[in-house]
Design a protein around this motif. Structure first.
Motif, PDB file in Angstrom:
ATOM      1  N   SER A  38      22.692  73.087   3.905  1.00 51.23           N
ATOM      2  CA  SER A  38      21.262  72.821   2.774  1.00 51.23           C
ATOM      3  C   SER A  38      19.920  71.892   3.998  1.00 51.23           C
ATOM      4  O   SER A  38      19.901  71.613   4.918  1.00 51.23           O
ATOM      5  CB  SER A  38      21.796  71.789   1.945  1.00 51.23           C
ATOM      6  OG  SER A  38      22.156  70.893   2.514  1.00 51.23           O
ATOM      7  N   GLY A  39      18.744  71.806   2.650  1.00 50.84           N
ATOM      8  CA  GLY A  39      18.026  71.189   3.369  1.00 50.84           C
ATOM      9  C   GLY A  39      17.553  70.058   3.187  1.00 50.84           C
ATOM     10  O   GLY A  39      17.730  69.647   4.153  1.00 50.84           O
ATOM     11  N   ALA A  40      18.805  69.246   2.406  1.00 54.05           N
ATOM     12  CA  ALA A  40      18.709  67.905   2.892  1.00 54.05           C
ATOM     13  C   ALA A  40      19.863  67.866   4.242  1.00 54.05           C
ATOM     14  O   ALA A  40      18.933  66.912   5.263  1.00 54.05           O
ATOM     15  CB  ALA A  40      20.167  67.435   2.045  1.00 54.05           C
ATOM     16  N   VAL A  55      15.185  57.019   8.874  1.00 55.75           N
ATOM     17  CA  VAL A  55      14.144  57.199   7.667  1.00 55.75           C
ATOM     18  C   VAL A  55      15.139  58.459   6.751  1.00 55.75           C
ATOM     19  O   VAL A  55      15.844  59.076   6.720  1.00 55.75           O
ATOM     20  CB  VAL A  55      13.160  59.023   7.876  1.00 55.75           C
ATOM     21  CG1 VAL A  55      12.735  59.382   6.683  1.00 55.75           C
ATOM     22  CG2 VAL A  55      12.622  57.980   8.295  1.00 55.75           C
ATOM     23  N   LYS A  56      15.474  58.166   4.867  1.00 54.29           N
ATOM     24  CA  LYS A  56      15.903  58.176   3.936  1.00 54.29           C
ATOM     25  C   LYS A  56      15.655  59.573   3.563  1.00 54.29           C
ATOM     26  O   LYS A  56      14.115  59.640   3.559  1.00 54.29           O
ATOM     27  CB  LYS A  56      16.093  56.943   2.965  1.00 54.29           C
ATOM     28  CG  LYS A  56      16.888  55.746   3.425  1.00 54.29           C
ATOM     29  CD  LYS A  56      16.930  55.405   2.202  1.00 54.29           C
ATOM     30  CE  LYS A  56      17.625  53.210   2.339  1.00 54.29           C
ATOM     31  NZ  LYS A  56      17.826  52.772   1.208  1.00 54.29           N
ATOM     32  N   ILE A  57      16.583  60.268   2.960  1.00 54.85           N
ATOM     33  CA  ILE A  57      15.985  61.620   2.503  1.00 54.85           C
ATOM     34  C   ILE A  57      17.178  61.706   1.272  1.00 54.85           C
ATOM     35  O   ILE A  57      17.923  61.283   1.203  1.00 54.85           O
ATOM     36  CB  ILE A  57      17.055  63.198   3.188  1.00 54.85           C
ATOM     37  CG1 ILE A  57      16.827  62.832   4.860  1.00 54.85           C
ATOM     38  CG2 ILE A  57      16.825  63.422   2.398  1.00 54.85           C
ATOM     39  CD1 ILE A  57      17.650  63.404   5.971  1.00 54.85           C
ATOM     40  N   ILE A  58      15.879  62.240   0.240  1.00 55.43           N
ATOM     41  CA  ILE A  58      16.256  61.766  -1.281  1.00 55.43           C
ATOM     42  C   ILE A  58      16.035  62.615  -2.177  1.00 55.43           C
ATOM     43  O   ILE A  58      14.945  63.531  -2.009  1.00 55.43           O
ATOM     44  CB  ILE A  58      15.890  59.895  -1.900  1.00 55.43           C
ATOM     45  CG1 ILE A  58      14.385  60.515  -1.817  1.00 55.43           C
ATOM     46  CG2 ILE A  58      16.991  59.035  -0.614  1.00 55.43           C
ATOM     47  CD1 ILE A  58      13.878  59.113  -2.594  1.00 55.43           C
ATOM     48  N   SER A  59      16.804  63.069  -3.132  1.00 53.49           N
ATOM     49  CA  SER A  59      16.267  64.173  -3.889  1.00 53.49           C
ATOM     50  C   SER A  59      15.560  63.496  -5.274  1.00 53.49           C
ATOM     51  O   SER A  59      15.784  62.358  -5.600  1.00 53.49           O
ATOM     52  CB  SER A  59      17.729  64.818  -4.565  1.00 53.49           C
ATOM     53  OG  SER A  59      17.272  65.744  -5.717  1.00 53.49           O
ATOM     54  N   VAL A  75      12.173  60.964   3.022  1.00 54.69           N
ATOM     55  CA  VAL A  75      11.491  62.200   2.686  1.00 54.69           C
ATOM     56  C   VAL A  75      12.071  62.321   1.784  1.00 54.69           C
ATOM     57  O   VAL A  75      13.687  62.719   1.210  1.00 54.69           O
ATOM     58  CB  VAL A  75      12.331  63.515   4.032  1.00 54.69           C
ATOM     59  CG1 VAL A  75      11.724  64.741   3.518  1.00 54.69           C
ATOM     60  CG2 VAL A  75      11.872  62.828   5.173  1.00 54.69           C
ATOM     61  N   ASN A  76      11.225  62.789   0.302  1.00 52.80           N
ATOM     62  CA  ASN A  76      11.974  63.159  -1.063  1.00 52.80           C
ATOM     63  C   ASN A  76      11.812  64.794  -1.115  1.00 52.80           C
ATOM     64  O   ASN A  76      11.089  65.134  -1.096  1.00 52.80           O
ATOM     65  CB  ASN A  76      10.377  62.920  -2.108  1.00 52.80           C
ATOM     66  CG  ASN A  76      10.061  61.248  -1.676  1.00 52.80           C
ATOM     67  OD1 ASN A  76      11.122  60.764  -2.058  1.00 52.80           O
ATOM     68  ND2 ASN A  76      10.044  60.799  -0.551  1.00 52.80           N
ATOM     69  N   LEU A  77      13.157  65.420  -1.796  1.00 59.29           N
ATOM     70  CA  LEU A  77      12.657  67.059  -1.632  1.00 59.29           C
ATOM     71  C   LEU A  77      13.290  66.618  -2.904  1.00 59.29           C
ATOM     72  O   LEU A  77      13.665  66.787  -3.839  1.00 59.29           O
ATOM     73  CB  LEU A  77      14.215  67.178  -0.405  1.00 59.29           C
ATOM     74  CG  LEU A  77      13.942  66.898   0.873  1.00 59.29           C
ATOM     75  CD1 LEU A  77      14.636  67.589   1.530  1.00 59.29           C
ATOM     76  CD2 LEU A  77      12.418  67.669   1.517  1.00 59.29           C
ATOM     77  N   TYR A  82      16.340  69.723  -1.804  1.00 56.13           N
ATOM     78  CA  TYR A  82      18.002  68.979  -1.888  1.00 56.13           C
ATOM     79  C   TYR A  82      18.801  70.015  -1.542  1.00 56.13           C
ATOM     80  O   TYR A  82      19.894  69.636  -0.110  1.00 56.13           O
ATOM     81  CB  TYR A  82      17.556  68.188  -2.201  1.00 56.13           C
ATOM     82  CG  TYR A  82      18.879  67.373  -1.572  1.00 56.13           C
ATOM     83  CD1 TYR A  82      18.167  66.222  -0.922  1.00 56.13           C
ATOM     84  CD2 TYR A  82      19.983  66.924  -2.243  1.00 56.13           C
ATOM     85  CE1 TYR A  82      18.638  64.454  -0.409  1.00 56.13           C
ATOM     86  CE2 TYR A  82      20.852  65.916  -1.447  1.00 56.13           C
ATOM     87  CZ  TYR A  82      20.301  65.447  -1.110  1.00 56.13           C
ATOM     88  OH  TYR A  82      21.088  63.892  -0.624  1.00 56.13           O
ATOM     89  N   HIS A  83      19.554  71.174  -2.407  1.00 52.86           N
ATOM     90  CA  HIS A  83      20.779  71.142  -2.288  1.00 52.86           C
ATOM     91  C   HIS A  83      20.928  72.548  -1.694  1.00 52.86           C
ATOM     92  O   HIS A  83      21.766  73.587  -1.390  1.00 52.86           O
ATOM     93  CB  HIS A  83      21.340  70.931  -3.771  1.00 52.86           C
ATOM     94  CG  HIS A  83      21.319  69.945  -4.278  1.00 52.86           C
ATOM     95  ND1 HIS A  83      22.214  69.381  -3.887  1.00 52.86           N
ATOM     96  CD2 HIS A  83      20.525  68.839  -4.986  1.00 52.86           C
ATOM     97  CE1 HIS A  83      22.526  68.319  -4.757  1.00 52.86           C
ATOM     98  NE2 HIS A  83      21.519  68.115  -5.279  1.00 52.86           N
ATOM     99  N   GLY A  84      19.208  73.079  -1.424  1.00 54.04           N
ATOM    100  CA  GLY A  84      19.392  75.270  -1.466  1.00 54.04           C
ATOM    101  C   GLY A  84      19.638  75.096  -0.148  1.00 54.04           C
ATOM    102  O   GLY A  84      19.584  74.238   1.081  1.00 54.04           O
ATOM    103  N   ARG A  85      20.402  76.349  -0.259  1.00 52.60           N
ATOM    104  CA  ARG A  85      20.734  76.596   1.383  1.00 52.60           C
ATOM    105  C   ARG A  85      19.591  78.075   1.662  1.00 52.60           C
ATOM    106  O   ARG A  85      20.294  79.175   1.868  1.00 52.60           O
ATOM    107  CB  ARG A  85      21.670  77.221   1.056  1.00 52.60           C
ATOM    108  CG  ARG A  85      22.432  75.591   1.168  1.00 52.60           C
ATOM    109  CD  ARG A  85      24.456  76.049   0.986  1.00 52.60           C
ATOM    110  NE  ARG A  85      25.007  75.060   0.799  1.00 52.60           N
ATOM    111  CZ  ARG A  85      25.360  73.591   1.905  1.00 52.60           C
ATOM    112  NH1 ARG A  85      24.362  73.978   2.965  1.00 52.60           N
ATOM    113  NH2 ARG A  85      25.550  72.464   1.191  1.00 52.60           N
TER     114      ARG A  85
END
Length: 228
Positions: A38-40, A55-59, A75-77, A82-85
């Motif tokens: 996934s993107g995350a 660094v945090k990864i958030i949706s 990193v804001n997705l 964030y969920h995409g593959r």
């Protein structure tokens, strides 16, 4: 007349580029990623591969709202990334991590851009008001002070648009290199898809910068014409 033609031309090109970019993003969002990440997960791996663990990864809500925030190191997705593959999710998440890596390595253009942010925030808030009222005052009373302030503010935001370009190009370059070396994008089709998606994303920044420049020239020409 020449500036008006440029303004109209840039406006038309901007709409075409935005439409093209959204179509490309949709196309590559439907292209599954062979790695299945996934993107995350991709973002997390890219950061860790670069020895970045703070660094945090958030949706974040919205579409195409992806960004890196250096103030809180996140990193804001968007949910789709964030969920995409997909190839698009891989490209966008890696690109935003490219900005995080720029921050961690004190990339000069990002530092310059960040230093400009407070000034740009002020300029962005006053530019529309000062230009609108400034033009009216210049026409009816030949008072040019507010128009001069508006042009100066517009110049600041225009410079910021151009400073943004090397920051965006470099983040995409880092993203594509890592996607290939980390074997996230398998084969030429996936890698070329990621490259194509990021190319059209970069084009939106190029058009935005050119639009800002032409707009600045338009008001600067008006100001100089009134001073003669």
């Amino acid at each position: 007349m020449g500036i008006w033609v440029l303004l109209i031309g840039i406006g038309i090109i901007s709409m075409i580029v935005q439409w093209r970019f959204k179509n490309k993003f949709k196309k590559y969002s439907e292209m599954p990623l062979s790695s299945g990440l996934s993107g995350a997960e991709i973002a997390q791996k890219m950061l860790h591969d670069s020895d970045i663990y703070d660094v945090k990864i958030i949706s974040v809500e919205g579409q195409l709202t992806d960004h890196y925030n250096p103030a809180d190191r996140t990193v804001n997705l968007s949910p789709e990334v964030y969920h995409g593959r997909s190839v698009a999710a891989a490209a966008v998440s890696a690109h935003e991590c490219g900005h995080a890596i720029q921050h961690a390595t004190a990339y000069s253009w990002l530092q310059f851009r960040s230093a400009m942010v407070p000034m740009v925030n002020v300029a962005s808030r006053v530019v529309q008001f000062t230009l609108m009222i400034g033009v009216m005052l210049a026409i009816f009373s030949n008072n040019l002070l507010l128009l001069q302030i508006g042009v100066a503010a517009l110049a600041v935001t225009t410079v910021f648009s151009f400073v943004t370009l090397p920051v965006e190009f470099d983040a995409s370059k880092r993203a594509l290199a890592w996607l290939e070396t980390a074997n996230i994008t398998h084969g030429r089709e996936e890698h070329d898809g990621a490259k194509d998606a990021l190319k059209w994303a970069a084009m939106t920044y190029v058009i935005a910068a050119l639009s800002a420049l032409v707009t600045l020239l338009y008001y600067a020409q008006m100001l100089l014409g009134r001073r003669d």
